[in-house]
Design a protein around this motif. Sequence first.
Motif, PDB file in Angstrom:
ATOM      1  N   LEU A 161      26.549  29.567   0.312  1.00 35.68           N
ATOM      2  CA  LEU A 161      27.272  30.987  -0.309  1.00 35.68           C
ATOM      3  C   LEU A 161      28.882  30.630  -0.370  1.00 35.68           C
ATOM      4  O   LEU A 161      29.414  30.262   0.531  1.00 35.68           O
ATOM      5  CB  LEU A 161      27.189  31.943   0.573  1.00 35.68           C
ATOM      6  CG  LEU A 161      27.895  33.133   0.027  1.00 35.68           C
ATOM      7  CD1 LEU A 161      27.406  33.973  -0.939  1.00 35.68           C
ATOM      8  CD2 LEU A 161      27.618  34.421   1.398  1.00 35.68           C
ATOM      9  N   ARG A 162      29.404  30.652  -1.599  1.00 35.09           N
ATOM     10  CA  ARG A 162      30.654  30.358  -2.085  1.00 35.09           C
ATOM     11  C   ARG A 162      31.400  31.797  -2.349  1.00 35.09           C
ATOM     12  O   ARG A 162      30.785  32.228  -2.907  1.00 35.09           O
ATOM     13  CB  ARG A 162      30.995  29.287  -2.995  1.00 35.09           C
ATOM     14  CG  ARG A 162      30.422  28.050  -2.572  1.00 35.09           C
ATOM     15  CD  ARG A 162      30.573  26.830  -3.800  1.00 35.09           C
ATOM     16  NE  ARG A 162      30.548  25.581  -3.280  1.00 35.09           N
ATOM     17  CZ  ARG A 162      29.236  24.989  -3.149  1.00 35.09           C
ATOM     18  NH1 ARG A 162      28.347  25.498  -3.575  1.00 35.09           N
ATOM     19  NH2 ARG A 162      29.295  23.777  -2.842  1.00 35.09           N
ATOM     20  N   TYR A 163      32.516  31.797  -1.686  1.00 33.58           N
ATOM     21  CA  TYR A 163      33.390  33.077  -2.060  1.00 33.58           C
ATOM     22  C   TYR A 163      34.520  32.696  -2.809  1.00 33.58           C
ATOM     23  O   TYR A 163      35.123  31.565  -2.397  1.00 33.58           O
ATOM     24  CB  TYR A 163      33.751  33.702  -0.763  1.00 33.58           C
ATOM     25  CG  TYR A 163      35.004  34.560  -0.868  1.00 33.58           C
ATOM     26  CD1 TYR A 163      34.459  36.074  -1.120  1.00 33.58           C
ATOM     27  CD2 TYR A 163      36.127  34.504  -0.488  1.00 33.58           C
ATOM     28  CE1 TYR A 163      35.161  37.149  -1.427  1.00 33.58           C
ATOM     29  CE2 TYR A 163      37.124  35.607  -0.651  1.00 33.58           C
ATOM     30  CZ  TYR A 163      36.665  36.767  -0.699  1.00 33.58           C
ATOM     31  OH  TYR A 163      37.838  37.538  -1.291  1.00 33.58           O
ATOM     32  N   PHE A 164      34.933  33.489  -3.731  1.00 38.25           N
ATOM     33  CA  PHE A 164      36.157  33.270  -4.420  1.00 38.25           C
ATOM     34  C   PHE A 164      36.802  34.673  -4.586  1.00 38.25           C
ATOM     35  O   PHE A 164      36.084  35.623  -5.064  1.00 38.25           O
ATOM     36  CB  PHE A 164      36.172  32.696  -6.024  1.00 38.25           C
ATOM     37  CG  PHE A 164      35.173  33.258  -6.727  1.00 38.25           C
ATOM     38  CD1 PHE A 164      35.608  33.931  -7.821  1.00 38.25           C
ATOM     39  CD2 PHE A 164      33.605  33.226  -6.650  1.00 38.25           C
ATOM     40  CE1 PHE A 164      34.810  34.872  -8.495  1.00 38.25           C
ATOM     41  CE2 PHE A 164      32.922  33.850  -7.561  1.00 38.25           C
ATOM     42  CZ  PHE A 164      33.497  34.432  -8.420  1.00 38.25           C
ATOM     43  N   PRO A 165      38.151  34.637  -4.365  1.00 33.34           N
ATOM     44  CA  PRO A 165      38.980  36.279  -4.290  1.00 33.34           C
ATOM     45  C   PRO A 165      38.680  36.646  -6.058  1.00 33.34           C
ATOM     46  O   PRO A 165      39.352  35.729  -6.822  1.00 33.34           O
ATOM     47  CB  PRO A 165      40.207  36.052  -3.770  1.00 33.34           C
ATOM     48  CG  PRO A 165      40.162  34.524  -3.892  1.00 33.34           C
ATOM     49  CD  PRO A 165      38.942  33.804  -3.755  1.00 33.34           C
ATOM     50  N   ILE A 166      38.477  37.756  -6.466  1.00 33.06           N
ATOM     51  CA  ILE A 166      38.393  38.230  -7.573  1.00 33.06           C
ATOM     52  C   ILE A 166      39.658  39.265  -7.916  1.00 33.06           C
ATOM     53  O   ILE A 166      39.831  39.312  -8.932  1.00 33.06           O
ATOM     54  CB  ILE A 166      37.153  38.698  -7.976  1.00 33.06           C
ATOM     55  CG1 ILE A 166      36.845  39.088  -9.526  1.00 33.06           C
ATOM     56  CG2 ILE A 166      36.753  40.156  -7.202  1.00 33.06           C
ATOM     57  CD1 ILE A 166      35.578  39.312  -9.817  1.00 33.06           C
ATOM     58  N   THR A 167      40.112  39.752  -6.882  1.00 35.54           N
ATOM     59  CA  THR A 167      41.244  41.001  -6.872  1.00 35.54           C
ATOM     60  C   THR A 167      42.353  40.469  -7.682  1.00 35.54           C
ATOM     61  O   THR A 167      42.681  41.133  -8.613  1.00 35.54           O
ATOM     62  CB  THR A 167      41.734  41.313  -5.436  1.00 35.54           C
ATOM     63  OG1 THR A 167      40.485  41.547  -4.703  1.00 35.54           O
ATOM     64  CG2 THR A 167      42.705  42.459  -5.680  1.00 35.54           C
ATOM     65  N   SER A 168      42.992  39.089  -7.315  1.00 36.01           N
ATOM     66  CA  SER A 168      44.135  38.450  -8.190  1.00 36.01           C
ATOM     67  C   SER A 168      43.662  38.586  -9.623  1.00 36.01           C
ATOM     68  O   SER A 168      44.516  38.663 -10.677  1.00 36.01           O
ATOM     69  CB  SER A 168      44.660  37.329  -7.508  1.00 36.01           C
ATOM     70  OG  SER A 168      43.607  36.303  -7.427  1.00 36.01           O
ATOM     71  N   ARG A 169      42.407  37.835 -10.006  1.00 36.97           N
ATOM     72  CA  ARG A 169      42.115  37.732 -11.354  1.00 36.97           C
ATOM     73  C   ARG A 169      41.892  38.887 -12.119  1.00 36.97           C
ATOM     74  O   ARG A 169      42.401  39.166 -13.124  1.00 36.97           O
ATOM     75  CB  ARG A 169      40.888  37.007 -11.400  1.00 36.97           C
ATOM     76  CG  ARG A 169      40.319  36.417 -12.679  1.00 36.97           C
ATOM     77  CD  ARG A 169      39.029  35.965 -12.755  1.00 36.97           C
ATOM     78  NE  ARG A 169      38.877  35.270 -13.740  1.00 36.97           N
ATOM     79  CZ  ARG A 169      38.612  34.052 -14.172  1.00 36.97           C
ATOM     80  NH1 ARG A 169      39.074  32.969 -13.294  1.00 36.97           N
ATOM     81  NH2 ARG A 169      38.581  33.590 -15.392  1.00 36.97           N
ATOM     82  N   PHE A 204      44.512  43.060 -15.950  1.00 38.97           N
ATOM     83  CA  PHE A 204      44.848  44.557 -16.409  1.00 38.97           C
ATOM     84  C   PHE A 204      46.063  44.499 -16.837  1.00 38.97           C
ATOM     85  O   PHE A 204      46.849  45.534 -17.225  1.00 38.97           O
ATOM     86  CB  PHE A 204      44.361  45.324 -14.981  1.00 38.97           C
ATOM     87  CG  PHE A 204      42.944  45.910 -15.261  1.00 38.97           C
ATOM     88  CD1 PHE A 204      42.736  47.102 -16.064  1.00 38.97           C
ATOM     89  CD2 PHE A 204      41.984  45.536 -14.350  1.00 38.97           C
ATOM     90  CE1 PHE A 204      41.297  47.372 -16.337  1.00 38.97           C
ATOM     91  CE2 PHE A 204      40.769  46.005 -14.375  1.00 38.97           C
ATOM     92  CZ  PHE A 204      40.445  47.084 -15.317  1.00 38.97           C
ATOM     93  N   MET A 205      46.987  43.341 -16.613  1.00 37.08           N
ATOM     94  CA  MET A 205      48.276  43.305 -17.307  1.00 37.08           C
ATOM     95  C   MET A 205      48.140  43.097 -18.546  1.00 37.08           C
ATOM     96  O   MET A 205      49.372  43.300 -19.247  1.00 37.08           O
ATOM     97  CB  MET A 205      48.926  42.164 -16.319  1.00 37.08           C
ATOM     98  CG  MET A 205      49.646  42.411 -15.056  1.00 37.08           C
ATOM     99  SD  MET A 205      50.645  41.273 -14.421  1.00 37.08           S
ATOM    100  CE  MET A 205      49.740  40.591 -13.092  1.00 37.08           C
TER     101      MET A 205
END
Length: 89
Positions: A37-45, A50-51
């Motif tokens: 199971l790999r985790y990658f943060p999606i919040t910053s993307r 949205f910018m």
Amino acid sequence: MLYYLENAEMTECITCGHSRYKPKIGKGKTLVAYEKLRYFPITSRLQRLFMLPRIVEHMAWHQAHDAVDGVMVHPSDGEAWKLFNSVHP
């Protein structure tokens, strides 16, 4: 089963008894897991997407589009999506 925290040292599934690791072939000493199971943060993307005004239009389409009664053109027209939106405004 997720082998994490208190289950990190386990070598087989609690539910079905399936081994966590593939059988060793040859003289290799390293254990190879069947799946990872790999985790990658999606919040910053998402924040970066949205910018950009031209992308915001597409990202928010499901909320702003005009729905035709009785015609499902997007999952947001479905009853489950509407229920989720009413429970979690």
